[in-house]
Enzyme design. Structure first.
Site, mmCIF file in Angstrom:
data_model
loop_
_atom_site.group_PDB
_atom_site.id
_atom_site.type_symbol
_atom_site.label_atom_id
_atom_site.label_comp_id
_atom_site.label_asym_id
_atom_site.label_seq_id
_atom_site.Cartn_x
_atom_site.Cartn_y
_atom_site.Cartn_z
ATOM 1 N N LEU A 1 0.812 -1.208 0.000
ATOM 2 C CA LEU A 1 0.000 0.000 0.000
ATOM 3 C C LEU A 1 0.847 1.261 0.000
ATOM 4 O O LEU A 1 0.479 2.280 -0.568
ATOM 5 C CB LEU A 1 -0.922 0.017 1.227
ATOM 6 C CG LEU A 1 -1.998 -1.074 1.280
ATOM 7 C CD1 LEU A 1 -2.718 -1.041 2.619
ATOM 8 C CD2 LEU A 1 -2.990 -0.913 0.134
ATOM 9 N N ASP B 1 1.700 14.944 14.716
ATOM 10 C CA ASP B 1 2.003 14.936 13.287
ATOM 11 C C ASP B 1 0.716 15.008 12.473
ATOM 12 O O ASP B 1 0.528 14.253 11.522
ATOM 13 C CB ASP B 1 2.805 13.688 12.924
ATOM 14 C CG ASP B 1 3.506 13.826 11.564
ATOM 15 O OD1 ASP B 1 3.734 14.981 11.141
ATOM 16 O OD2 ASP B 1 3.809 12.800 10.939
#
Length: 514
Positions: A18, A135
């Site tokens: 992925l 983040d």
């Protein structure tokens, strides 16, 4: 690291990759006993042998297990098989917001607020469990279409999260692992953090969703750091005059330099943003409202800048692994870039590490996880980030905006305008994948063999004549540098100029030697 289809790890059968980055790779895998797919996150074998990185990876699973929220991807299992550390997570078949912004431009206000509200709920839940994300950025937010219409917003990549009580630390003291374009000033400075650091990042995300550009657009890392630390954010209505006037004050408060001046929670911020519109928009649930075709970008809006070398990852990634971890010291002084900051080097607004604070200078001279690059190019790169390298180059670890096959690197800017990046690839497959892209499209007259001491030293790929700058992509033949590529760029110059000023004289294991 690229595991073949059919490989079994912890009983999970690999179906396809992925995404990948500096920490490892994420695969679509089949559950060993249930008819369902999962996202299998696997730490790079080399990093798995490092105690610090093993601890970071293992702690991520422990931290995520504390969370139970519809807008957070669940951790299902973890383990070790041979030299592989793995974590099984809920698979979210969606597209990340960074790609949506690049393809569609700014979002309609109702959709932007619905996404930010869903992410804000996930963050407030994490904060209530004692965790900071640290983040928050578009690349870490997935939008998954729902069978009945609408979309689910999912906050991913808690890999640099930290327990607010200080009992679980994923980075060394004095370090900040963040995306500088979305990081709060106190995060860059290495100061103590609380939930208002995530509020700042969420404000930066809403600004970008509404305008199509980041709060601070800088192509130079020191300029970006200076702007985040010292400059007032631009008024959102200078880019979107159609937005309601009260929104300017709301975003200014969310993006305040002093955390004490920000909203106390994400919910408080979202409520204030929603109140700016005369007609209240519907509050989002896990599934946000139906989405129509994207509107044209508003007048005056500019698309977010991306690195010339960046390659967009395919959609459907459940959890994107942070790429391009870097260690950079914050410098003071006047704004090096300003609003007209230019430069032709790689993008400097992706994931990175900042050492210490401006006041203390903590971390000076520490290259952290890219130290091995300096050791492999000792005459080209400076021993510390406070020094200059060969030719007076000012160097800092590369910050990759998007995955470009490479995992880490160091970029140097020279006084004459040349940019040189020493990029390291995780394996030959990753390097050759990028080389194939260069040969097929960007470098029509390449490759060109280059020699050192009369022996074949590698090949170069050269930009064509349609560019307003010259770039070179240099590979190595020697076994100790097979996974390295040197990327040169010089705006307004020819390949002959670049050869004379850098290639034939720089000590990079080329004609000038190491």
């Amino acid at each position: 690291m690229d595991l073949p289809v059919g490989t079994r790890v912890g009983g999970y059968e690999i179906r396809r990759m992925l995404g990948s980055g500096g920490m490892g790779a994420v695969y679509l895998a089949r559950h060993p006993t249930l008819p369902r797919d999962v996202a299998l996150k696997i730490l790079h074998v080399g990093l798995a042998a490092t105690p610090e990185m093993r601890a970071r990876f293992e702690r991520e699973a422990e931290l995520l297990c504390r969370l139970s929220h519809p807008n957070v991807a669940d951790v299902l299992d973890r383990g070790q098989e041979g030299g592989l550390l793995w974590m099984a997570m809920q698979y979210v078949p969606g597209t990340d917001l960074a790609r949506i912004l690049e393809e569609q431009g700014p979002l309609p206000p109702d959709r932007a607020l619905a996404v930010v509200a869903a992410v804000g709920e996930a963050l407030d839940h994490a904060h209530s469990c004692g965790l900071l994300h640290r983040d928050v950025k578009p690349a870490n937010i997935l939008l998954a279409p729902q069978p009945g219409g609408g979309e689910r917003a999912v906050l991913t990549d808690f890999g640099i999260s930290r327990a607010m009580d200080g009992s679980v630390a994923l980075t060394r003291e004095g370090e900040v692992l963040a995306s500088f374009a979305y990081a709060a000033p106190e995060q860059i400075a290495g100061a103590a953090l609380d939930p208002r650091a995530d509020v700042y990042a969420l404000g930066a995300v809403l600004f970008e969703l509404l305008t199509g550009r980041r709060v601070f657009e800088r192509d130079d890392l020191p300029a970006l750091l200076f702007a985040v630390m010292h400059l007032a954010p631009p008024d959102v209505r200078t880019l979107r005059p159609d937005l309601p006037p009260p929104l300017s004050a709301v975003l200014a408060r969310a993006l305040a330099k002093d955390p004490r001046e920000r909203f106390g929670s994400c919910a408080e911020f979202v409520a204030a943003a929603r109140a700016c519109w005369p007609a209240r928009l519907p509050a989002p649930e896990t599934v946000v409202g139906r989405v129509g075709p994207p509107p044209p970008p508003p007048q005056g809006a500019r698309p977010a800048r991306r690195s010339r070398t960046a390659a967009v990852l395919a959609g459907g990634a459940a959890v994107l692994v942070a790429a391009g971890v870097a260690l950079v010291a914050v410098r003071g002084g006047t704004d090096p870039g300003g609003d007209a900051a230019g430069g032709s080097g790689p993008s400097t607004e992706g994931s990175a590490v900042a050492a210490g604070s401006t006041a203390s200078g903590a971390g000076s001279g520490a290259w952290g996880e890219v130290q091995f690059i300096v050791e492999d190019f000792p005459r080209l790169l400076p021993a510390s980030m406070e020094d200059t390298g060969w030719g007076g180059g000012t160097c800092a670890p590369t910050v990759f905006d998007l995955d470009v096959h490479a995992d880490v690197g160091i970029t140097c800017q020279y006084p004459n305008g040349i940019t040189a990046e020493v990029a390291h690839y995780p394996d030959l497959a990753a390097r050759d994948a990028r080389r194939a892209e260069m040969a097929a499209a960007d470098a029509p007259d390449s490759p060109e063999t280059w020699f050192h001491d009369g022996a074949r030293a590698g090949v170069r790929y050269l930009s064509g004549g349609d560019f307003d700058y010259a770039w070179q992509w240099i590979t190595f033949q020697s076994q100790d540098k097979l996974l390295y590529v040197v990327i040169l760029e010089w705006s307004g110059h020819t390949h002959d100029d670049l050869d004379d000023a850098w290639f034939t004289v720089a000590p990079f294991a080329g004609p000038a030697g190491t």
